[in-house]
Enzyme design. Structure first.
Site, PDB file in Angstrom:
ATOM      1  CD  GLN A 276      -2.910  -1.074   2.304  1.00 26.31           C
ATOM      2  OE1 GLN A 276      -2.628  -1.694   3.329  1.00 26.31           O
ATOM      3  NE2 GLN A 276      -4.016  -0.373   2.200  1.00 26.31           N
TER       4      GLN A 276
ATOM      5  CB  SER B 278      -7.593   2.453   0.313  1.00 24.58           C
ATOM      6  OG  SER B 278      -8.716   1.686   0.630  1.00 24.58           O
ATOM      7  CD1 TRP B 279      -6.306  -3.052   1.609  1.00 23.00           C
ATOM      8  CD2 TRP B 279      -4.921  -3.944   0.059  1.00 23.00           C
ATOM      9  NE1 TRP B 279      -5.125  -3.374   2.226  1.00 23.00           N
ATOM     10  CE2 TRP B 279      -4.267  -3.926   1.303  1.00 23.00           C
ATOM     11  CE3 TRP B 279      -4.255  -4.451  -1.054  1.00 23.00           C
ATOM     12  CZ2 TRP B 279      -2.971  -4.386   1.469  1.00 23.00           C
ATOM     13  CZ3 TRP B 279      -2.967  -4.919  -0.889  1.00 23.00           C
ATOM     14  CH2 TRP B 279      -2.339  -4.892   0.360  1.00 23.00           C
TER      15      TRP B 279
ATOM     16  CG  HIS C 293      -0.572  -5.944   5.395  1.00 20.70           C
ATOM     17  ND1 HIS C 293      -0.649  -5.245   6.573  1.00 20.70           N
ATOM     18  CD2 HIS C 293      -1.724  -5.662   4.744  1.00 20.70           C
ATOM     19  CE1 HIS C 293      -1.782  -4.555   6.622  1.00 20.70           C
ATOM     20  NE2 HIS C 293      -2.459  -4.791   5.518  1.00 20.70           N
TER      21      HIS C 293
ATOM     22  CG  ASN D  90      -2.903  -7.078   8.252  1.00 19.81           C
ATOM     23  OD1 ASN D  90      -3.025  -6.515   9.330  1.00 19.81           O
ATOM     24  ND2 ASN D  90      -3.693  -6.806   7.227  1.00 19.81           N
ATOM     25  CD  GLU D  91      -7.233  -6.532   8.565  1.00 15.06           C
ATOM     26  OE1 GLU D  91      -7.682  -6.610   7.412  1.00 15.06           O
ATOM     27  OE2 GLU D  91      -7.438  -5.565   9.307  1.00 15.06           O
TER      28      GLU D  91
ATOM     29  CD  GLU E 207      -4.486  -2.185   9.759  1.00 12.22           C
ATOM     30  OE1 GLU E 207      -5.587  -1.911   9.238  1.00 12.22           O
ATOM     31  OE2 GLU E 207      -3.681  -2.994   9.280  1.00 12.22           O
TER      32      GLU E 207
ATOM     33  CE  LYS F 173     -12.424   3.303   2.920  1.00 13.79           C
ATOM     34  NZ  LYS F 173     -12.800   1.873   2.933  1.00 13.79           N
TER      35      LYS F 173
ATOM     36  CE1 TYR G 284      -9.385   3.826   6.992  1.00 16.14           C
ATOM     37  CE2 TYR G 284      -8.744   3.640   4.694  1.00 16.14           C
ATOM     38  CZ  TYR G 284      -9.591   3.294   5.734  1.00 16.14           C
ATOM     39  OH  TYR G 284     -10.636   2.419   5.522  1.00 16.14           O
TER      40      TYR G 284
HETATM   41  C1  BGP Z   1      -7.336  -3.319   7.012  1.00 13.88           C
HETATM   42  C2  BGP Z   1      -6.036  -3.613   6.341  1.00 13.88           C
HETATM   43  C3  BGP Z   1      -5.281  -2.430   5.858  1.00 13.88           C
HETATM   44  C4  BGP Z   1      -6.115  -1.251   5.436  1.00 13.88           C
HETATM   45  C5  BGP Z   1      -7.351  -1.026   6.271  1.00 13.88           C
HETATM   46  C6  BGP Z   1      -8.354  -0.074   5.686  1.00 13.88           C
HETATM   47  O1  BGP Z   1      -8.239  -4.329   6.750  1.00 13.88           O
HETATM   48  O2  BGP Z   1      -5.167  -4.333   7.187  1.00 13.88           O
HETATM   49  O3  BGP Z   1      -4.379  -2.884   4.912  1.00 13.88           O
HETATM   50  O4  BGP Z   1      -6.300  -1.150   4.107  1.00 13.88           O
HETATM   51  O5  BGP Z   1      -8.028  -2.204   6.569  1.00 13.88           O
HETATM   52  O6  BGP Z   1      -9.134  -0.735   4.749  1.00 13.88           O
HETATM   53  P1  BGP Z   1      -9.460  -0.156   3.334  1.00 13.88           P
HETATM   54  O7  BGP Z   1      -8.163   0.254   2.747  1.00 13.88           O
HETATM   55  O8  BGP Z   1     -10.128  -1.254   2.577  1.00 13.88           O
HETATM   56  O9  BGP Z   1     -10.380   0.981   3.571  1.00 13.88           O
END
Ligand code: BGP
Length: 464
Positions: A15, A416-417, A112, A156-157, A363, A423, A425
């Site tokens: 990212q 952001s994926w 990640h 991660n997740e 996070e 978007k 943060y």
């Molecule tokens: C979490 C991930 C991050 C990040 C975040 C925000 O799920 O660990 O990598 O991206 O969410 O999500 P998004 O970018 O989809 O808004």
């Protein structure tokens, strides 16, 4: 807060780094998936690859004492033979040395989501061989960086990338297949245990954990039907990761329900023993929101995700299990994320009671569209969001939970994926269009003051 409390921001390699094909980095599954589908990608992202010194200096100037980031597997391991890319290692030595120079404690994730494409082509997380490849990659990292890193996490997740990649189909590899979702989930949790095992076997200093996308579950009422729906939702959202990593066991009621409709012969008794013997030292919880559920009322499974930033596009309904509902009284972001800090307090208390392990909030943040061409982004909404969530952590600490760190998502603006760079943060604005310039937002200065006060500046309230 205790003086050892870790305060920082978090990022992920894909990212923020950019430099997707430099210095012999192999492509990741995300590089290929986004290129092939002609979607906005992280080829350049925040160009952290060339700006990390400035980024880490700004963390220190912002009073932060820690940085959570991930290592990129395809940057470090060149191919399926496991050959090491020295230039990849050198890049992370640069980051770690900058952390040391600025007094920043690194908090490092091994995976990640950027699986090397050479492994994706063999089936990715459906291929059991990838678990052993992860173990090898983990060992290379422990050997290379073991004297510089004290806080490691394997994945991660798992829930987020497995469910999105294999069940919803909005992340690579873009499948919608419950049987394959289970296989990928199992392989990831097994790989995580292998990562813990090889860490312990090498006697590397420090501790190792896992990071989970935590959505504590609430029900719409106290009925028995709702309680059953809540258990299904908790197994689906949380327990298959946290129970497995922290207690060494997949939830038995989840496995027995799945066994009725699916083939679970991929589960091996020998591997379950390895999972049992290699539990984590701590848990990292990423908190954005909770899951509010009601009992299943009918219809086929429906899982849709909002990547457009137009409210009202997300839906979670699992046939015979539960339906997610929205509380109309609470504010949501444009991407349908409910803002609910009480869920963090309740969730921390629940997780601590269940697992009795130290917890880091790895996070927490809010994604919004922002104009970054101004002198300073006045992100009062982010300040209010962070205030309330740090408040929730302090309330949970008052209730006896051992919480040792808080990481804002994200340290600076990044990709952001599937939602692109709009978007945002970050605590620091990145002008992606104009030379990647960095500028602290109001939240960065506010966070600095909060850290300096060890949390005393947080406006406290009781959510109950
Ligand atoms: C979490 C991930 C991050 C990040 C975040 C925000 O799920 O660990 O990598 O991206 O969410 O999500 P998004 O970018 O989809 O808004």
């Amino acid at each position: 807060m205790d003086k050892n409390f870790l305060w920082g921001g978090a990022t992920a390699s894909y990212q923020c780094e950019g430099a997707w094909d430099v210095d012999e980095k192999a492509p990741s599954m995300w590089d290929v998936y986004l290129h092939e589908n002609n979607l906005e990608n992280g080829d350049v992202a925040s160009d952290h690859y060339h700006h990390y010194e400035e980024d880490i200096r700004m963390m220190a100037e912002g009073g932060q004492n820690s940085y959570r980031f991930s290592l990129s597997w395809p940057r470090i391991i060149k191919n399926k033979n496991g050959d090491v890319n020295q230039k990849g290692l050198d890049f992370y030595h640069g980051i770690l040395d900058a952390c040391e120079k600025y007094g920043i404690e690194p908090f490092v994730t091994l995976y990640h989501w950027d699986l090397p494409q050479y492994w994706e082509e063999t089936g990715g997380w459906l291929n059991h061989e990838v678990c052993g490849a992860f173990e090898h990659y983990a060992k290379v990292c422990y050997e290379a960086f073991g004297d510089k890193i004290r806080n490691w996490t394997t994945f991660n997740e798992p829930k987020w990338f497995v469910v999105n990649g294999y069940m919803i189909g909005n992340y690579p590899p873009g499948l919608q297949d419950p049987q394959k979702t289970m296989i990928a989930a199992y392989n990831v949790m097994y790989a995580s245990a292998l990562g813990v095992r090889v860490f312990r076997a090498g006697n590397y200093p420090g501790q190792i954990g896992i990071v989970h996308s935590y959505t504590p579950v609430n029900g719409v009422d106290d009925s028995i039907e709702t309680k059953i729906a809540m258990r299904y939702a908790d197994n689906y959202c949380n327990n298959w990761i946290l129970d497995t990593a922290a207690l060494g066991e997949f939830p038995i009621d989840l496995i027995s329900v799945l066994a009725k409709d699916y083939d679970i012969s991929f589960i091996s008794t020998k591997e379950l023993e390895i999972i049992k013997e290699n539990t984590v030292d701590f848990i990292g919880l990423n908190y954005y929101s909770r899951t509010l559920v009601k009992p299943y009322t009918g219809g086929e499974t429906q899982l849709s995700f909002n990547h457009t930033g137009k409210k009202g596009e997300s839906k979670v309904l699992i046939k015979n299990w539960f339906e997610q509902v929205k509380d109309p009284n609470n504010e949501t972001t444009e991407w349908d994320t409910e803002i609910y800090p009480k869920g963090l307090e309740d969730g921390l208390i629940e997780a601590y009671q269940r697992y009795h392990l130290p917890i880091y909030v790895t996070e927490n943040g809010v994604g919004v569209r922002e104009d970054v061409t101004v002198d300073e982004v006045k992100d009062e909404y982010r300040i209010s969001f962070m205030n309330d969530h740090i408040n929730a952590i302090m309330n949970a600490q008052d209730a006896g939970c051992d919480i040792r760190g808080y990481y804002a998502w994200s340290s600076f603006d990044l990709y952001s994926w599937k939602n692109g760079c709009e978007k945002r943060y970050g605590l620091v604005a990145v002008d992606f269009e104009n030379g990647q310039t960095r500028a602290p937002k109001a939240s960065y200065h506010w966070f600095k003051d909060v850290i300096a006060s060890q949390g005393e500046l947080i406006k406290r309230r009781n959510f109950n």
